[in-house]
Design a protein around this motif. Structure first.
Motif, short mmCIF file in Angstrom:
data_model
loop_
_atom_site.label_atom_id
_atom_site.label_comp_id
_atom_site.label_asym_id
_atom_site.label_seq_id
_atom_site.Cartn_x
_atom_site.Cartn_y
_atom_site.Cartn_z
N GLY A 38 0.82 -1.21 0.00
CA GLY A 38 0.00 0.00 0.00
C GLY A 38 0.85 1.25 0.00
O GLY A 38 2.07 1.20 0.12
N ASP A 39 0.18 2.39 -0.15
CA ASP A 39 0.82 3.70 -0.18
C ASP A 39 0.84 4.25 1.25
O ASP A 39 -0.21 4.49 1.85
CB ASP A 39 0.04 4.63 -1.10
CG ASP A 39 0.74 5.97 -1.32
OD1 ASP A 39 1.31 6.51 -0.36
OD2 ASP A 39 0.70 6.48 -2.46
N ALA A 40 2.03 4.49 1.79
CA ALA A 40 2.15 4.95 3.18
C ALA A 40 1.47 6.29 3.40
O ALA A 40 0.80 6.50 4.42
CB ALA A 40 3.63 5.05 3.55
N TYR A 41 1.60 7.20 2.45
CA TYR A 41 1.02 8.54 2.63
C TYR A 41 -0.50 8.46 2.75
O TYR A 41 -1.09 9.01 3.68
CB TYR A 41 1.40 9.43 1.45
CG TYR A 41 0.82 10.83 1.55
CD1 TYR A 41 1.44 11.78 2.35
CD2 TYR A 41 -0.33 11.18 0.86
CE1 TYR A 41 0.91 13.07 2.46
CE2 TYR A 41 -0.87 12.44 0.96
CZ TYR A 41 -0.24 13.39 1.75
OH TYR A 41 -0.78 14.65 1.88
N ASP A 42 -1.13 7.77 1.84
CA ASP A 42 -2.58 7.65 1.87
C ASP A 42 -3.06 6.89 3.11
O ASP A 42 -4.07 7.23 3.71
CB ASP A 42 -3.09 6.94 0.61
CG ASP A 42 -3.01 7.82 -0.62
OD1 ASP A 42 -2.82 9.04 -0.47
OD2 ASP A 42 -3.16 7.29 -1.73
#
Length: 380
Positions: free
Chosen positions: A122-126
């Motif tokens: 997954g995308d850490a920021y989101d």
């Protein structure tokens, strides 16, 4: 060989048996190959979980020092002190990202010159931005940087997407695109039954979604707004939610939008029954704000179920663009659902396309690729 697996996932322990919301005992196959012994370092859950995660050759160490993104910062030294002995004893370190524990483990492992693999799901920021708390939003840019740096320094990285996560979190080591969603081959009769359902007269459109109902980033409110729009157009929608968490907030929002009588929280169901859930739907919806490559969407398309989804993460790799809305766009979601409601031919075309696309995620196709990649990492 001693393998250390590190992730922020929560496991529940009872009488020496460990349970999970999504990890089953079969997931450990790539880790325990040969004479490998695996230690799982993760978080402790206080809430009972449905799936048995315990497995031969796998033991668990659950930390009490990390309950939220903010606590991970304040308890950094305690977490590091917990992790160090396990990293010292390990021959290989595998970190599932995005993960606070994974970042800390990778920092220690690099100093100790351990071989590290990142599983990028997954995308850490989101993930932190849409966590649902103020601290998550504040810390999102920091965790994106830390996850990106950790992955870039790994000796190997396996990604659940074909391109999306690779572009955002590249690695210096060797990489592989291989979904962690493995499904068994599905009989063509499933598609035939789906097409029969599509062709039945409809007085309402039955929709559903799987996810933790306490997590706002799953986009429940977007679906509720779309339902209000469709109700104003005279179209009846029934919305079922399956998963853990407390549904109080979602049900309150449903009442606010005037659709409370059409929203149903079905709670947790055994995974052996999950395909029956997809088969009971006209459309699977997934208006999430953040994703890697969601298992639920892969499972839904394997049943030939039409899907209306957001463009979060790797979802566009699974669904035709005409039924994808930008995150937060309830109007487009409503339009997509209206097309399914009114046009059987569209539903049939999408069902066939989804069923065919899901074949790329059959276990027979992906399992060997995954095992070969892990074997290569173990021999570094």
């Amino acid at each position: 060989m001693k393998i250390l697996f590190v992730h922020d996932h929560r496991f529940y322990e009872q009488d020496g048996v460990y349970y999970s919301m999504k990890f089953s005992e079969t997931i450990w196959k790539p880790y325990v190959m040969g004479d490998n012994i695996v230690t799982v370092f993760a978080r402790k859950s206080k809430t009972p979980c449905p799936q048995v995660a315990s497995c031969d050759k796998v033991k668990f160490k659950l930390s009490n020092n990390y309950s939220s993104p903010f606590s991970a910062v304040t308890n950094y030294r305690k977490i590091k002190k917990e992790l160090e002995p396990y990293i010292n004893q390990s021959d290989r370190v595998i970190v599932r990202m995005p993960s606070v524990l994974g970042v800390i483990a990778s920092e220690i492992a690099i100093v100790k010159r351990k071989k590290i693999m990142a599983e990028v799901v997954g995308d850490a920021y989101d993930a932190y931005k849409y966590y649902g708390s103020f601290s998550g939003k504040v810390l999102a840019p920091v965790f994106r940087y830390l996850n990106k740096r950790a992955i870039s320094r790994c000796d190997a990285a396996i990604y659940v997407t074909q391109d999306y996560l690779q572009d955002r979190y590249p690695t210096r080591g060797f990489g592989c695109a291989c979904s962690d969603v493995l499904i068994e081959e599905v009989s063509p009769s499933v598609l035939s039954k789906r097409l029969e359902r599509n062709n039945r007269p409809k007085r309402k459109l039955v929709c559903g979604e799987i996810g933790n109902v306490s997590m706002p980033y799953k986009g429940y409110e977007i679906m509720l707004r779309a339902m209000r729009i469709l109700r104003e157009r005279g179209i009846r929608i029934e919305y079922h939610i399956v998963g853990g968490g407390n549904p109080v907030d979602v049900l309150k929002i449903a009442e606010k939008y005037g659709v409370g009588d059409s929203v149903f929280y079905d709670g947790m169901i055994d995974h052996s029954l999950i395909y029956e859930f997809y088969d009971s739907l006209d459309v699977y919806v997934h208006p999430s704000f953040t994703e890697g490559l969601p298992r639920a969407v892969v499972e839904a398309i394997s049943r030939g179920c039409p899907c209306a989804v957001s463009d979060a993460g790797g979802i566009p790799e699974l669904i035709d663009s005409e039924f994808i809305h930008q995150t937060g766009d309830a109007n487009k979601l409503a339009d997509d659902l209206m097309r399914f409601y009114r046009d059987k031919e569209v539903m049939n075309r999408v069902s066939v396309a989804n069923f065919e696309r899901a074949k790329a995620y059959y276990a027979a196709t992906l399992e060997r690729k995954r095992l070969d990649f892990y074997s290569k990492f173990y021999t570094l």
